[in-house]
Design a protein around this motif. Structure first.
Motif, PDB file in Angstrom:
ATOM      1  N   VAL A  80       4.077  -2.636  -3.364  1.00 53.40           N
ATOM      2  CA  VAL A  80       4.221  -1.210  -3.056  1.00 53.40           C
ATOM      3  C   VAL A  80       3.247  -0.798  -1.951  1.00 53.40           C
ATOM      4  O   VAL A  80       3.610  -0.069  -1.022  1.00 53.40           O
ATOM      5  CB  VAL A  80       3.990  -0.371  -4.318  1.00 53.40           C
ATOM      6  CG1 VAL A  80       3.957   1.115  -3.982  1.00 53.40           C
ATOM      7  CG2 VAL A  80       5.079  -0.642  -5.342  1.00 53.40           C
ATOM      8  N   ILE A  81       2.004  -1.282  -2.023  1.00 56.29           N
ATOM      9  CA  ILE A  81       1.011  -0.934  -1.005  1.00 56.29           C
ATOM     10  C   ILE A  81       1.432  -1.447   0.370  1.00 56.29           C
ATOM     11  O   ILE A  81       1.229  -0.781   1.392  1.00 56.29           O
ATOM     12  CB  ILE A  81      -0.363  -1.495  -1.405  1.00 56.29           C
ATOM     13  CG1 ILE A  81      -0.899  -0.742  -2.632  1.00 56.29           C
ATOM     14  CG2 ILE A  81      -1.357  -1.393  -0.262  1.00 56.29           C
ATOM     15  CD1 ILE A  81      -2.201  -1.289  -3.166  1.00 56.29           C
ATOM     16  N   LEU A  82       2.030  -2.634   0.415  1.00 56.98           N
ATOM     17  CA  LEU A  82       2.452  -3.206   1.694  1.00 56.98           C
ATOM     18  C   LEU A  82       3.715  -2.536   2.235  1.00 56.98           C
ATOM     19  O   LEU A  82       3.842  -2.325   3.448  1.00 56.98           O
ATOM     20  CB  LEU A  82       2.687  -4.710   1.542  1.00 56.98           C
ATOM     21  CG  LEU A  82       1.456  -5.561   1.216  1.00 56.98           C
ATOM     22  CD1 LEU A  82       1.858  -7.007   0.975  1.00 56.98           C
ATOM     23  CD2 LEU A  82       0.426  -5.477   2.339  1.00 56.98           C
ATOM     24  N   ALA A  83       4.647  -2.209   1.360  1.00 54.13           N
ATOM     25  CA  ALA A  83       5.946  -1.706   1.814  1.00 54.13           C
ATOM     26  C   ALA A  83       5.951  -0.208   2.067  1.00 54.13           C
ATOM     27  O   ALA A  83       6.638   0.264   2.976  1.00 54.13           O
ATOM     28  CB  ALA A  83       7.021  -2.057   0.788  1.00 54.13           C
ATOM     29  N   ALA A  84       5.218   0.564   1.272  1.00 49.55           N
ATOM     30  CA  ALA A  84       5.300   2.031   1.371  1.00 49.55           C
ATOM     31  C   ALA A  84       4.930   2.563   2.753  1.00 49.55           C
ATOM     32  O   ALA A  84       5.653   3.404   3.303  1.00 49.55           O
ATOM     33  CB  ALA A  84       4.434   2.681   0.291  1.00 49.55           C
ATOM     34  N   PRO A  85       3.815   2.116   3.401  1.00 44.53           N
ATOM     35  CA  PRO A  85       3.512   2.652   4.736  1.00 44.53           C
ATOM     36  C   PRO A  85       4.573   2.316   5.772  1.00 44.53           C
ATOM     37  O   PRO A  85       4.907   3.153   6.618  1.00 44.53           O
ATOM     38  CB  PRO A  85       2.165   1.994   5.077  1.00 44.53           C
ATOM     39  CG  PRO A  85       1.579   1.605   3.771  1.00 44.53           C
ATOM     40  CD  PRO A  85       2.747   1.243   2.909  1.00 44.53           C
ATOM     41  N   ILE A  86       5.134   1.099   5.717  1.00 42.21           N
ATOM     42  CA  ILE A  86       6.144   0.703   6.704  1.00 42.21           C
ATOM     43  C   ILE A  86       7.409   1.526   6.543  1.00 42.21           C
ATOM     44  O   ILE A  86       7.968   2.056   7.513  1.00 42.21           O
ATOM     45  CB  ILE A  86       6.443  -0.799   6.571  1.00 42.21           C
ATOM     46  CG1 ILE A  86       5.183  -1.618   6.864  1.00 42.21           C
ATOM     47  CG2 ILE A  86       7.569  -1.207   7.508  1.00 42.21           C
ATOM     48  CD1 ILE A  86       5.366  -3.102   6.669  1.00 42.21           C
ATOM     49  N   ALA A 119      -3.838  -1.595  -6.643  1.00 42.71           N
ATOM     50  CA  ALA A 119      -2.541  -2.254  -6.840  1.00 42.71           C
ATOM     51  C   ALA A 119      -2.208  -2.382  -8.319  1.00 42.71           C
ATOM     52  O   ALA A 119      -1.047  -2.226  -8.718  1.00 42.71           O
ATOM     53  CB  ALA A 119      -2.556  -3.630  -6.177  1.00 42.71           C
ATOM     54  N   VAL A 120      -3.208  -2.645  -9.158  1.00 45.33           N
ATOM     55  CA  VAL A 120      -2.956  -2.757 -10.597  1.00 45.33           C
ATOM     56  C   VAL A 120      -2.444  -1.434 -11.153  1.00 45.33           C
ATOM     57  O   VAL A 120      -1.480  -1.382 -11.936  1.00 45.33           O
ATOM     58  CB  VAL A 120      -4.229  -3.210 -11.335  1.00 45.33           C
ATOM     59  CG1 VAL A 120      -4.015  -3.183 -12.842  1.00 45.33           C
ATOM     60  CG2 VAL A 120      -4.639  -4.607 -10.888  1.00 45.33           C
ATOM     61  N   GLY A 121      -3.082  -0.311 -10.755  1.00 46.65           N
ATOM     62  CA  GLY A 121      -2.635   0.994 -11.228  1.00 46.65           C
ATOM     63  C   GLY A 121      -1.240   1.348 -10.745  1.00 46.65           C
ATOM     64  O   GLY A 121      -0.409   1.837 -11.516  1.00 46.65           O
ATOM     65  N   LEU A 122      -0.960   1.084  -9.468  1.00 45.64           N
ATOM     66  CA  LEU A 122       0.372   1.365  -8.934  1.00 45.64           C
ATOM     67  C   LEU A 122       1.443   0.521  -9.623  1.00 45.64           C
ATOM     68  O   LEU A 122       2.532   1.007  -9.935  1.00 45.64           O
ATOM     69  CB  LEU A 122       0.388   1.105  -7.423  1.00 45.64           C
ATOM     70  CG  LEU A 122      -0.245   2.163  -6.534  1.00 45.64           C
ATOM     71  CD1 LEU A 122      -0.313   1.653  -5.097  1.00 45.64           C
ATOM     72  CD2 LEU A 122       0.538   3.450  -6.597  1.00 45.64           C
ATOM     73  N   GLY A 123       1.124  -0.762  -9.860  1.00 44.49           N
ATOM     74  CA  GLY A 123       2.082  -1.619 -10.537  1.00 44.49           C
ATOM     75  C   GLY A 123       2.392  -1.150 -11.946  1.00 44.49           C
ATOM     76  O   GLY A 123       3.542  -1.211 -12.398  1.00 44.49           O
TER      77      GLY A 123
END
Length: 315
Positions: free
Chosen positions: A209-215, A300-304
């Motif tokens: 999510v962290i990698l894909a959301a900004p793009i 990332a753990v919290g978002l996941g």
């Protein structure tokens, strides 16, 4: 009389065939000239817009190769991320490119502007570009003459200013964390339970999510018709990040109170956890690269956990 018709019939049949061929040739040419397509979304591979083909809309894509041949036309904007573009034909709108390369050939006609970020462009001398060529740099890309900006940044990074900023940031996050656990206690507890059961999976999903959301957000924002969706996605990402922070804070506070054998309410547990997590993030901020990576892993753990629990709806 019969012999005359027998001589005329082959002649009439030949004329009919020729007229049919000529007619079909005109229809084929007409179809060739009128080949038009709606807006296109391109992902990967190589896409060629051939001569006499028209895109009556916009083109958007990620990691693709786009070739616009001489005689082809795009009536809208082109918005690409990490792609390669070869333009021989005409583009009626703007060209927005992030990373990748673009080659504008001599036969190209571009009526809009070219907006590029971290992008390499090659324009041949006879190319016709009516708009402007705008190159946007990241804030960290300072020129040699920006000594005043460097001085202001160094003043802001002074230990006193840095600690003041971190203190205000942590106080705000503690307040928001307590507010989240007070208003959304059950969904947050479901997120926490999901993290405890699947820590590794939560970390992997959150990292994606962290990698894909900004793009994805950037792509949606530069696309005019999808601009509001991109802004909403950014806001949703920030809210989910803070919510994930609250979940991690609750886990830390809960484990600490259980270890100390204290019987505190959830609000107190999440508050102490948020203070400790904020203090740890402040100390990690002094490490140039390692600190950022560790903070990203924790986020990332919290978002996941939020994604796996479907926003805290899975009981």
């Amino acid at each position: 009389m019969k012999s005359r018709w027998s001589k005329l019939l082959p002649l009439l049949f030949t004329v009919f065939l020729l007229s049919a061929c000529i007619g079909s040739g005109f229809r084929a040419e007409e179809e060739k000239l009128s080949a038009s397509y709606p807006s296109q979304f391109l992902v990967g591979k190589v896409y060629v817009l051939k001569e006499h083909e028209v895109i009556n809309g916009n083109i958007a894509g990620i990691g693709t190769t786009l070739v616009i041949e001489d005689g082809a036309a795009v009536m809208g904007d082109i918005s690409l991320i990490g792609s390669r573009v070869e333009v021989f034909g005409s583009v009626d709108g703007d060209t927005n490119v992030f990373a990748g390369t673009t080659h504008i050939h001599n036969t190209a006609i571009i009526n809009g502007s070219i907006n590029q970020i971290a992008h390499q462009i090659n324009i041949e001398p006879d190319a016709n570009i009516s708009g402007e060529i705008n190159t946007f740099a990241f804030p960290t890309q300072l020129s040699i003459g920006d000594t005043g900006n460097l001085k202001n940044i160094s003043d802001w990074l002074h230990p006193t200013g840095w600690m003041t900023f971190q203190l205000i940031r942590n106080l705000v996050l503690v307040f928001i964390t307590i507010l989240i656990i007070f208003l959304f206690k059950m969904p947050t507890l479901r997120v926490v339970r999901c993290i405890k059961i699947n820590v590794a999976v939560s970390w992997g999903v959150g990292l994606l999510v962290i990698l894909a959301a900004p793009i994805v957000s950037f792509f949606l924002i530069i696309t005019i018709c999808l601009n509001p969706i991109g802004i909403i996605l950014i806001l949703a990402f920030l809210i989910a990040d803070i919510w994930g922070w609250a979940g991690i804070s609750f886990i830390i506070g809960n484990n600490l109170t259980r270890w100390l054998k204290f019987d505190w309410p959830e609000e107190a547990e999440v508050a102490i956890g948020a203070v400790l997590l904020g203090l740890a993030s402040t100390l990690l901020a002094f490490l140039p690269c390692v600190g950022f990576m560790i903070s990203t892993m924790v986020s990332a753990v919290g978002l996941g956990g939020i994604v796996l629990s479907k926003l805290g709806t899975i009981k």
